[in-house]
Design a protein around this motif. Structure first.
Motif, PDB file in Angstrom:
ATOM      1  N   GLU A  39     -65.851  12.281 -11.989  1.00  0.00           N
ATOM      2  CA  GLU A  39     -65.355  12.831 -10.708  1.00  0.00           C
ATOM      3  C   GLU A  39     -64.053  11.621 -10.636  1.00  0.00           C
ATOM      4  O   GLU A  39     -64.102  10.735 -10.247  1.00  0.00           O
ATOM      5  CB  GLU A  39     -65.874  12.813  -9.342  1.00  0.00           C
ATOM      6  N   CYS A  40     -62.783  12.376 -10.519  1.00  0.00           N
ATOM      7  CA  CYS A  40     -61.674  11.378 -10.542  1.00  0.00           C
ATOM      8  C   CYS A  40     -60.596  11.959  -9.274  1.00  0.00           C
ATOM      9  O   CYS A  40     -60.300  12.867  -9.236  1.00  0.00           O
ATOM     10  CB  CYS A  40     -60.807  11.544 -11.745  1.00  0.00           C
ATOM     11  N   TRP A  41     -60.392  10.908  -8.606  1.00  0.00           N
ATOM     12  CA  TRP A  41     -59.575  11.157  -7.304  1.00  0.00           C
ATOM     13  C   TRP A  41     -58.078  11.056  -7.744  1.00  0.00           C
ATOM     14  O   TRP A  41     -57.758   9.825  -8.510  1.00  0.00           O
ATOM     15  CB  TRP A  41     -59.744  10.184  -6.407  1.00  0.00           C
ATOM     16  N   GLU A  42     -57.374  11.907  -7.115  1.00  0.00           N
ATOM     17  CA  GLU A  42     -55.965  12.018  -7.623  1.00  0.00           C
ATOM     18  C   GLU A  42     -55.128  10.395  -7.381  1.00  0.00           C
ATOM     19  O   GLU A  42     -55.358   9.722  -6.250  1.00  0.00           O
ATOM     20  CB  GLU A  42     -55.081  12.700  -6.797  1.00  0.00           C
ATOM     21  N   ASP A  43     -54.405   9.860  -8.413  1.00  0.00           N
ATOM     22  CA  ASP A  43     -53.817   8.580  -8.119  1.00  0.00           C
ATOM     23  C   ASP A  43     -52.309   8.747  -8.609  1.00  0.00           C
ATOM     24  O   ASP A  43     -51.586   8.144  -8.003  1.00  0.00           O
ATOM     25  CB  ASP A  43     -54.554   7.724  -9.085  1.00  0.00           C
ATOM     26  N   ASP A  44     -51.978   9.742  -9.589  1.00  0.00           N
ATOM     27  CA  ASP A  44     -50.414   9.751 -10.246  1.00  0.00           C
ATOM     28  C   ASP A  44     -50.315  11.197 -10.672  1.00  0.00           C
ATOM     29  O   ASP A  44     -50.573  11.298 -11.793  1.00  0.00           O
ATOM     30  CB  ASP A  44     -50.225   8.586 -11.191  1.00  0.00           C
ATOM     31  N   ILE A  45     -50.125  12.235  -9.579  1.00  0.00           N
ATOM     32  CA  ILE A  45     -49.926  13.261 -10.158  1.00  0.00           C
ATOM     33  C   ILE A  45     -48.282  13.593  -9.806  1.00  0.00           C
ATOM     34  O   ILE A  45     -47.886  13.449  -8.691  1.00  0.00           O
ATOM     35  CB  ILE A  45     -50.509  14.303  -9.411  1.00  0.00           C
ATOM     36  N   LYS A  46     -47.577  14.134 -10.971  1.00  0.00           N
ATOM     37  CA  LYS A  46     -46.246  14.556 -10.705  1.00  0.00           C
ATOM     38  C   LYS A  46     -46.066  16.003 -10.378  1.00  0.00           C
ATOM     39  O   LYS A  46     -46.838  16.730 -10.974  1.00  0.00           O
ATOM     40  CB  LYS A  46     -45.469  14.141 -12.072  1.00  0.00           C
ATOM     41  N   ASP A  47     -44.934  16.576  -9.439  1.00  0.00           N
ATOM     42  CA  ASP A  47     -44.884  17.788  -9.458  1.00  0.00           C
ATOM     43  C   ASP A  47     -44.144  18.620 -10.574  1.00  0.00           C
ATOM     44  O   ASP A  47     -43.390  17.832 -11.217  1.00  0.00           O
ATOM     45  CB  ASP A  47     -43.907  17.961  -8.146  1.00  0.00           C
ATOM     46  N   GLY A  48     -44.646  19.536 -11.131  1.00  0.00           N
ATOM     47  CA  GLY A  48     -44.173  20.304 -12.261  1.00  0.00           C
ATOM     48  C   GLY A  48     -43.222  21.116 -11.969  1.00  0.00           C
ATOM     49  O   GLY A  48     -42.821  21.389 -10.734  1.00  0.00           O
ATOM     50  N   VAL A  49     -42.502  21.684 -13.095  1.00  0.00           N
ATOM     51  CA  VAL A  49     -41.375  22.598 -12.776  1.00  0.00           C
ATOM     52  C   VAL A  49     -41.878  24.051 -12.806  1.00  0.00           C
ATOM     53  O   VAL A  49     -41.790  24.854 -11.534  1.00  0.00           O
ATOM     54  CB  VAL A  49     -40.488  22.579 -14.115  1.00  0.00           C
ATOM     55  N   GLN A  50     -42.979  24.515 -13.574  1.00  0.00           N
ATOM     56  CA  GLN A  50     -43.493  25.741 -13.416  1.00  0.00           C
ATOM     57  C   GLN A  50     -44.678  25.641 -12.684  1.00  0.00           C
ATOM     58  O   GLN A  50     -45.239  26.697 -12.118  1.00  0.00           O
ATOM     59  CB  GLN A  50     -43.831  26.111 -15.063  1.00  0.00           C
ATOM     60  N   THR A  51     -45.687  24.882 -13.124  1.00  0.00           N
ATOM     61  CA  THR A  51     -46.814  24.683 -12.328  1.00  0.00           C
ATOM     62  C   THR A  51     -47.471  23.358 -12.465  1.00  0.00           C
ATOM     63  O   THR A  51     -46.745  22.288 -13.051  1.00  0.00           O
ATOM     64  CB  THR A  51     -48.197  25.647 -13.095  1.00  0.00           C
ATOM     65  N   ASP A  52     -48.438  22.814 -11.568  1.00  0.00           N
ATOM     66  CA  ASP A  52     -48.870  21.541 -11.787  1.00  0.00           C
ATOM     67  C   ASP A  52     -50.235  21.493 -11.120  1.00  0.00           C
ATOM     68  O   ASP A  52     -50.828  22.676 -10.683  1.00  0.00           O
ATOM     69  CB  ASP A  52     -48.285  20.581 -11.066  1.00  0.00           C
ATOM     70  N   PHE A  53     -50.945  20.439 -10.976  1.00  0.00           N
ATOM     71  CA  PHE A  53     -52.317  20.441 -10.281  1.00  0.00           C
ATOM     72  C   PHE A  53     -52.292  20.766  -9.032  1.00  0.00           C
ATOM     73  O   PHE A  53     -53.267  21.368  -8.590  1.00  0.00           O
ATOM     74  CB  PHE A  53     -52.833  18.805 -10.486  1.00  0.00           C
TER      75      PHE A  53
END
Length: 123
Positions: A39-53
């Motif tokens: 179970e991994c808590w968000e730490d470094d998520i970038k915004d995507g151009v088409q889609t993302d987390f």
């Protein structure tokens, strides 16, 4: 091996409550054959151009994404365990209201699926 993967939107203030729910679920899944849980808590998520987390779970302001997976010996064990886990008494008593309203996340926006590994490297 078989892998079940999950993306879960969780309010930022519910990290500890989510962790507690995940620990309770692990005890049940392990009893029915699961090999591991992450179970991994968000730490470094970038915004995507088409889609993302974030878009995948329709993340709202003040929420974080949990990236999780559970491994099983094989798909057959994972599939057979699902029904048995859902009917386990702990599922009815350890997680609050049957409609999920007590859960520390919005299960309606959770994304999940089963995967057959095609590459596995371990150091």
């Amino acid at each position: 091996m078989y892998v079940q993967g999950f993306l879960v939107p969780v309010p930022e203030g519910n990290e500890e409550k989510y962790r507690e729910v995940a620990e309770k679920f692990w005890r049940i899944a392990r009893d029915y054959g699961a090999l591991s849980q992450f179970e991994c808590w968000e730490d470094d998520i970038k915004d995507g151009v088409q889609t993302d987390f974030r878009r995948a779970v329709n993340l709202q302001a003040g929420e974080k994404v949990v990236f999780a997976w559970m491994t099983w010996p094989d798909k057959e064990t994972a599939d057979a365990s699902h029904e048995r886990m859902m009917s386990d008494e702990r599922m009815k008593t350890d997680f609050g209201a049957p409609d999920g309203s007590d859960m520390p996340f919005d299960g309606k926006r959770m994304v999940y699926g089963g995967f057959r590994p095609i590459v596995q490297n371990v150091a």
